[in-house]
Every structure is written in structure tokens, then in C-alpha cells.
Design an enzyme around this catalytic site. Structure first.
Site, PDB file in Angstrom:
ATOM      1  N   LYS A 139     -23.053  35.966  75.333  1.00 31.42           N
ATOM      2  CA  LYS A 139     -23.720  34.983  76.176  1.00 31.42           C
ATOM      3  C   LYS A 139     -24.957  34.095  76.202  1.00 31.42           C
ATOM      4  CE  LYS A 139     -20.413  36.786  79.414  1.00 31.42           C
ATOM      5  NZ  LYS A 139     -19.675  37.920  80.904  1.00 31.42           N
ATOM      6  N   GLY A 166     -19.181  40.447  59.959  1.00 37.11           N
ATOM      7  CA  GLY A 166     -19.116  40.938  59.077  1.00 37.11           C
ATOM      8  C   GLY A 166     -18.474  42.929  58.938  1.00 37.11           C
ATOM      9  N   LYS A 167     -17.731  43.267  59.643  1.00 36.43           N
ATOM     10  CA  LYS A 167     -17.787  44.816  59.643  1.00 36.43           C
ATOM     11  C   LYS A 167     -16.983  44.918  58.803  1.00 36.43           C
ATOM     12  CE  LYS A 167     -14.299  43.517  62.816  1.00 36.43           C
ATOM     13  NZ  LYS A 167     -14.650  42.230  62.361  1.00 36.43           N
ATOM     14  N   THR A 168     -15.801  45.017  57.736  1.00 37.57           N
ATOM     15  CA  THR A 168     -15.372  44.842  56.635  1.00 37.57           C
ATOM     16  C   THR A 168     -16.385  45.322  55.400  1.00 37.57           C
ATOM     17  OG1 THR A 168     -12.766  43.733  57.269  1.00 37.57           O
ATOM     18  CG2 THR A 168     -13.400  45.647  54.848  1.00 37.57           C
ATOM     19  N   SER A 178     -16.656  38.545  85.069  1.00 36.56           N
ATOM     20  CA  SER A 178     -18.064  38.057  85.091  1.00 36.56           C
ATOM     21  C   SER A 178     -18.129  35.889  85.630  1.00 36.56           C
ATOM     22  CB  SER A 178     -18.998  38.205  83.677  1.00 36.56           C
ATOM     23  OG  SER A 178     -18.306  37.149  83.502  1.00 36.56           O
TER      24      SER A 178
END
EC number: 3.4.21.53
Length: 775
Positions: free
Chosen positions: A722, A361-363, A679
Site C-alpha cells: 500500500k 520472482g517467486k519461481t 481496510s
């Protein structure tokens, strides 16, 4: 000059905005009750009346302090009643009078006045000189202003009495009450004449200024008429020559547009200069349309138009919550910006970078920010942009030159303070045409972008009020100088509950509307949404979930149109019937505790995931093999784990000479997928020790963290993603570095309750929780 004074009691009549000089006749309309009674009393008292002017027009019942003390004693010549209830009275000024006392007995008003009568007047040489000066000035005033009659001028020429001379001029001048009152209060005629000289001198200066302004206005009007006449001639000539383009009218329209566009002074001069070139240029010259296009761009770009921010934080918060579930940290940052704007009245637009996996949902969040602020929204995609001219524009010397995408976006917005989204900023590239990321350095620097220069516009343009928002999947791919100018806000993946809420509140209504469905004929149970999320999607965002919901809607429409059903309710059983067999297995953890197999937690551009690290030991000469398309970092992690085990073999109950007798093969499944990251150290070490000691790894435990050659566990990033992947895989315990205790609040509460989170600082702690005793 001899002045005789006597005191007399006469009725008092206050005047509003009017003043009478001795020797002057005037008609007055009287309407106030007390004034009418004063008129009746005067008819009984030799028709004598004292007129005093009010200091304020609005005072309805004036008292002594509301009146000027110097007034005029008058005689009533004639009265007549008017149809509106008022009385018109003609009075004649007799002499100046000074109010000594004021008597107000209910309906009657009287005043004791000291009457100043001039008995004899000897005209001194000084008076004669002053009278001549006043007459000369008055005569010039009468000629220039045309506000005095010639009869008055002729009459004054023969007048020898200074009193009559001064009062006649004073009565004929158009003065304010304060000026007239100063003339009336001047008992000494010498003072009165000097005052007239000052007033007439000032009037002559005003008249001179009026004439000067009038000439300038006439000159400007003549120039306008001349230009109009020449333009009309040009139109006729162009028509006769067959020139249908109407260049003259076009130039007039462009001139008006340029002057009203609000350009800065430097840009305005440049635009008018180019317009003159365009006006003189023949139509068949190739440069003419280029200049015209350039002027159109200058006019259409916003220079001053600004949207007023909606600084209501409650309304803004409601909009953000309405459009998005979750993302609390980003919403809080936007509300902080609003709070500062509301308190200071202005603030330079921040440079926000929304970083996270696809589909989170960035835009849409950038659109919500614009809606909450009440600003215009502009979006440009930077994915695959390689040419610097895409940002800064082309120089006008090139054929087909255009401004860069930023100026184009500002034109589209129409305001100087839109929310400007630079989408996929991490996917820009560079080649022989330049480096677009370097061109963005000036744009995204709040200290420099108030003078951004586009190669096409060639003049500084202010971008400081623009709120820039950028998006990226991988922050590591953004050049460091560019990243340094941005405030990065990480949007991690959604939990199952958040995905379910997003589907219920946003995705499902949107797809139902798109497919013509309503709540009466289509319904989806919450358990069905959870089933779709778990078995038909594997993502951090919700794009795949939206596609699956769209598939359910299409299938439902088909059933309804075929009249197989009148209403479709999506149950858990119906999900498999409509979407087919499950694509993913929920709970990917191992079903049994196995030797040499440990579960690691990883972070990718698509969100969190789990990785199984498998280790196999076979007789050999100590060869270490790594497969699974591992990156350089993971290969080094494996080498570090191998070295640690060799150094601490006895403590770990491992044969100290294992590296001479056995070949070790480390493999991470799904070999076609590249894997890398800092990691996986403790996961590889745990799997190696399990294989070498025969102790099984616990199937319900996942782990993440890099280790040093001394066995210390280093902190990691992407903890929330994670943890989400661990829950999705069905793990019940995760091991994370102790230094990541500060990030524990990032994990949603529902996930924290479903997982046992253990903090480890050394590999010994990892082995204690991850390995069982040997069997």
C-alpha cells in the site's frame, strides 16, 4: 634332560624378520656395515656368531632393547660376495643362547651370551606321547596343506631326539616371528612340544575353514555356470522360435539394475518377485509390458543417490544476491537453513511458501535456492490440477497407469534431496476425481513424508530430504490444513529503485543477448528506465517491464538493420517515440482538494493500488446506495461508517436528521473491477463526513484501515504494497493504524523518506489530518 650352560663373548648380528633354530642351515644376505664388521670378527673367533631377531623391522641401528634376548649361536660355514655389495653367508644353528649384556663400540657389536646346550636327553613316557601327538598332527597338516615336504615327514618318523624333533618341525612351519620366537625361547623341550600341539591344532582349524569356504565358493561358481549355460540354451531356443525380444538377457540386466539401485529391503523383494512373474510370462500376455514398465520406474527412481549440500554460506549469499535484487527477508531465511545444516550435518527439508503478486520472482528465487545449495531443481505446476491421481498416481490395474507428478519429478531430479517447486499451489481445484490438495497434506508434512505412498509404486518412498518450495499469489485460496504445513514468506512488490536495478542487472542484459545486441550498439539511460517504469507499467513485479524492454530492443534492432543508425541510445525522448504515448499517468492523486472524495489504499493479488471513494448527497429519504461492484465486506464497511456518523452527528457537525432528508450514494470508480477487503472503513467514513459537512478532503493524503462502530481504527495487512502504491500515485502523506507501527520496517527506506507516515488510532485522528476546514 640335562642342560649345561656357559657364558661366552661373541659378535652380535641382528636379524630382520628372520629366525634360525638349532640344527638348521640357512643362507643370509648381510648388507649393514655393523653387521659386516660382526661377520669379520666372527671369522677371527672360530666362526661363531650370535643371531638375535629385531622386534621391529624398521629399526636401522638396533640397541639392546630392540632385540629379543633369546637367540641362536651359529657357526659360519661359507661366505660369498654379491654384485650389489652385500655378502651371502651360510650359517648352521648350534644351540640356543640368552643375551646377558650388549656392547656397542662404534663400528663393533658384541654380546655376552649364556649358551644352553643339551648334553643328555632321556625320553620319558610323557615326551614319547607328546612326540607321537605332534607327529600325527604334523602328518595330517602336511597332507592337507601341502606346505611340508614328504622327506621331512619320513625323517621325523625315525627321529628319537625330542630336541631335534621339535626344532625340525618348528623350522618347517610357516609361522610369524612372534610364534617362532616363543618356540625358540622355550628351553624346556616339553614346553616346546606343547606349544607345537597348540599351533598345529590351530592350523588344522584354519585349514578346515579354508576347505569349507572353498566348497561354498565352488558351489556358487557351479551355480553361476549352470545359470549361464541355461541362459545360453534359452537364447538359442528363443532364436529358433523367432523370439527376438531377448527376454533372458533382459531379465539379467533388470536383475542387476534392481540389485544396484539401492532400494529398501521391502521394495527390493517386491521388485524381484515381479521380475520372476515377468520372466515366466509369455510375451503375448498383455500384463507383460505393464510389469516391465513398473520395473523400469522402480529402477529409475532415486533411492540412495544424494547431492552433497554446498554449505559455504558466503558463496550461497553471493549467488542469491547475484540472481535477485531486494527480497532480503527470503534470502535471510535460506541462509538460516544453510547455517543449521552446516552446524548439525543434516536437517529435514523445510516447506517454504513464497507468496506474492505475479512477476516478483517467486519461481526464479526457488531456482536460486537450488543453485545456492548445489542441489538439483524440479518444478511442477499445480495450476488447474483437479485430479488426485496427478499427485498420488494411478493404480496399476488401470490401462496407461503412471506414477504421480511427485515421483515423476524425483525421477527427473535423479537424487533424493532436490529442491522441488510446487508452482501455483493456490490454483488447485477439486471435482468428482478427488481433492489434490488433500493428497498434498502427506507430502508437505515433515513428520509423514518419509513414507509417502504413490498408488502406482505401491511402496513407501522417502521424501523427507526434499526441500519443498511452493508459490502462491493468494494465500487465502490455499486450504487451511495445507497452509498450516507451510512456512509462508511474503514477497511484496518492488520499489522504483529496485525495479530499475533489476532491469539494469538482469532484464536488460537478458533481452540484449536474446536480440543480438551489445553495449557498443545499444544503450539505455537510467532516466529512461524510470520513465518506462512510471508511464508504461503498472505492476508489483517486473514482467510487464521485461516486455517493454524487449519492445525497445526489437525497435533498436530494426533501426540498426535498416542502417538508419549505427548506435541506438534510449533517452527519455526516444522512449515515447519507440513505445508510443504513455499508457499510465504517474501520480494519480487528485489535482485539487474535493468535497466527498477520499483516497484509500488497497491490496490486490497484483500488488498495492489506490482507490478513490466518491460520495454524493442529494435530497431524498435517507437511502444509501453502493456502486462500483463492491464485495460484501466493503458494503458492511460502508454500513458501519454510516451508522457511526448517525450516532455522532452532533460531534461531527452533521445534521442529525440527514438520514431522513438526503439520499447518499457511495461509488468507487472502475466499476467493472470487483473490489473487496477489510481496510476501506476509514476511507468511506472520511468521504461521507466530507460530503455531509462540505469540508474538502486533502488531495495529497491516502489512508487505509477498518473502523469499529465506536470509531477505533483496526490494523491492516499489506502495508508495504500500500505504501508503494501511495508513492506511485504521487501522495505525500498516508494514514495507517497505530497498531501497524510494528510493520513500518517492511517499507523500504526510500519510500519512507518520500512519504509522511501518520499513525492513527481513532476516526477523530483521521479527520484531523484528512479534512480541511469548510469553505
Amino acid at each position: 634332560m640335562d642342560v649345561q650352560s656357559n657364558v661366552q663373548r661373541v659378535p652380535l648380528l641382528p636379524l630382520r624378520g628372520v629366525l634360525i633354530f638349532p640344527g638348521v642351515r640357512m643362507n643370509l644376505d648381510i648388507g649393514r656395515q655393523k653387521s659386516l664388521r660382526a661377520l669379520d670378527e666372527a671369522r677371527k673367533n672360530d666362526d661363531l656368531l650370535f643371531l638375535a631377531t629385531q622386534k621391529e623391522l624398521t629399526t636401522e641401528d638396533p640397541q639392546e632393547t630392540d632385540l629379543y634376548t633369546i637367540g641362536t649361536l651359529v657357526r659360519i660355514n661359507h661366505t660369498s660376495a654379491l654384485s650389489n655389495g652385500t655378502v651371502r653367508v651360510q650359517v648352521e644353528g648350534l644351540s640356543r643362547a640368552e643375551m646377558i649384556s650388549f656392547v656397542d663400540k662404534g663400528s663393533k657389536r658384541f654380546s655376552e651370551v649364556r649358551i644352553h646346550e643339551t648334553m643328555t636327553t632321556v625320553v620319558t613316557p610323557q615326551m614319547e606321547a607328546m612326540m607321537r601327538t605332534v607327529y600325527t598332527m604334523y602328518e595330517q597338516f602336511a597332507k592337507q596343506s601341502r606346505k611340508a615336504s614328504q622327506e621331512t615327514v619320513i625323517k621325523l618318523k625315525e627321529e628319537r631326539n625330542p630336541e631335534v624333533f621339535a626344532d625340525t618341525i618348528a623350522a618347517s612351519l610357516t609361522l610369524n616371528i612372534a610364534q617362532k620366537q616363543s618356540l625358540l625361547a622355550a628351553i624346556d623341550v616339553t614346553v616346546r612340544l606343547q606349544t607345537l600341539i597348540d599351533i598345529l591344532g590351530n592350523e588344522q582349524e584354519v585349514l578346515a575353514l579354508e576347505r569349507k569356504i572353498g566348497k561354498q565358493v565352488k558351489k556358487a561358481m557351479d551355480q553361476t555356470q549352470k545359470e549361464y549355460y541355461l541362459r545360453e540354451q534359452m537364447k538359442v531356443i528363443q532364436h529358433e522360435l523367432g523370439d527376438r525380444e531377448g527376454r533372458a538377457e533382459e531379465v539379467v540386466e533388470l536383475t542387476e539394475a534392481i540389485q544396484t539401485s539401492g532400494m529398501p529391503e521391502l521394495v527390493l523383494k517386491k521388485a524381484l518377485k515381479e521380475l520372476k512373474r515377468y520372466e515366466r510370462m509369455p510375451n503375448n500376455v498383455g500384463e507383460a509390458p505393464m510389469i516391465r514398465t513398473y520395473l523400469d520406474w522402480l529402477v529409475q527412481i532415486p533411492w540412495k543417490v544424494e547431492t552433497e549440500d554446498r554449505l559455504n554460506m558466503t558463496a550461497a549469499e553471493a549467488i542469491l544476491n547475484e540472481d535477485h535484487d531486494g527480497l532480503e527477508f527470503v534470502k535471510e531465511r535460506v541462509l538460516e537453513y544453510l547455517a543449521v545444516c552446516a552446524r548439525t550435518g543434516s536437517m529435514k527439508g523445510p516447506i517454504l511458501c513464497l507468496a506474492g503478486p505475479p512477476g516478483v520472482g517467486k519461481t526464479s528465487l526457488a531456482q536460486s535456492i537450488a543453485r545456492s545449495l548445489g542441489r538439483e531443481f524440479v518444478r511442477i505446476s499445480l495450476g488447474g490440477v483437479r485430479d488426485e491421481a496427478e499427485i498420488r498416481g494411478h493404480r496399476r490395474t488401470y490401462i496407461g497407469a503412471m506414477p504421480g507428478r511427485l515421483i515423476q519429478g524425483m525421477k527427473k531430479a535423479g537424487t533424493i534431496n532436490p529442491v522441488f517447486l510446487l508452482d501455483e499451489i493456490d490454483k488447485m481445484a477439486q471435482d468428482f476425481r478427488g481433492d489434490p490438495s488433500a493428497a498434498l497434506l502427506e507430502v508437505l508434512d515433515p513428520e509423514q513424508n518419509d513414507t509417502f505412498t504413490d498408488h502406482y509404486i505401491e511402496e513407501p518412498y522417502d521424501l523427507s530430504k526434499v526441500m519443498f518450495v511452493t508459490t502462491a499469489n493468494n494465500v487465502g485460496a490455499i486450504p487451511r490444513p495445507l497452509l498450516d504445513r507451510m512456512e509462508v514468506l511474503y514477497l511484496s512488490g518492488y520499489t522504483e529503485l529496485e525495479k530499475c536495478a533489476i532491469a539494469r542487472h538482469h532484464l536488460l542484459p537478458k533481452e540484449m543477448k536474446a536480440h543480438g545486441l551489445s553495449g557498443k550498439d545499444f544503450q539505455v539511460k537510467d532516466v529512461s528506465l524510470i520513465d518506462v517504469i512510471r508511464h508504461y507499467t503498472r505492476e508489483a513485479g517486473v514482467r510487464q517491464l521485461q516486455r517493454q524492454i524487449a519492445t525497445l530492443c526489437r525497435k533498436a534492432v530494426k533501426l540498426l538493420m535498416a542502417e538508419e543508425k549505427k548506435r541506438v541510445i534510449i533517452t527519455k525522448k526516444m522512449v515515447e517515440k519507440l513505445l508510443g504515448k504513455p499508457k499510465f499517468r504517474y501520480g494519480e492523486a487528485e489535482t485539487t482538494d474535493q468535497v466527498g472524495t477520499a483516497t484509500g489504499l488497497a491490496y490486490t493479488a497484483s500488488g498495492g493500488t489506490t482507490l478513490s471513494v466518491e460520495v454524493s448527497c442529494a435530497p431524498g429519504k435517507g437511502k444509501l446506495m453502493l456502486t462500483g461492484k463492491l464485495g460484501e465486506v466493503m458494503r458492511e464497511s460502508a454500513q458501519a461508517a454510516f451508522s457511526y456518523i448517525r450516532a455522532h452527528a452532533k460531534m461531527l457537525s452533521v445534521d442529525p436528521r440527514f438520514h431522513e432528508k438526503q439520499d447518499i450514494h457511495i461509488h468507487i470508480p472502475e466499476g467493472a473491477t470487483p473490489k473487496d477487503g477489510p481496510s476501506a472503513g476509514i476511507t468511506m467514513a472520511t468521504a461521507l463526513i466530507s460530503a455531509l459537512t462540505g469540508r474538502p478532503c486533502r488531495r495529497e493524503v491516502g489512508m487505509t484501515g477498518e473502523m469499529t462502530l465506536r470509531g477505533h481504527v483496526l490494523p491492516i495487512g499489506g502495508l508495504k504494497e500500500k505504501a508503494l502504491s501511495a508513492q506511485r500515485a504521487g501522495l505525500t502523506k498516508i494514514l495507517i493504524p497505530r497498531e501497524n507501527v510494528r510493520d513500518i520496517e517492511d517499507i523500504p527506506e526510500s519510500v519512507r523518506k518520500s512519504l509522511e507516515i501518520v499513525f492513527v488510532s481513532h476516526l477523530d485522528d483521521v479527520l484531523k489530518h484528512a479534512l480541511k476546514e469548510g469553505v
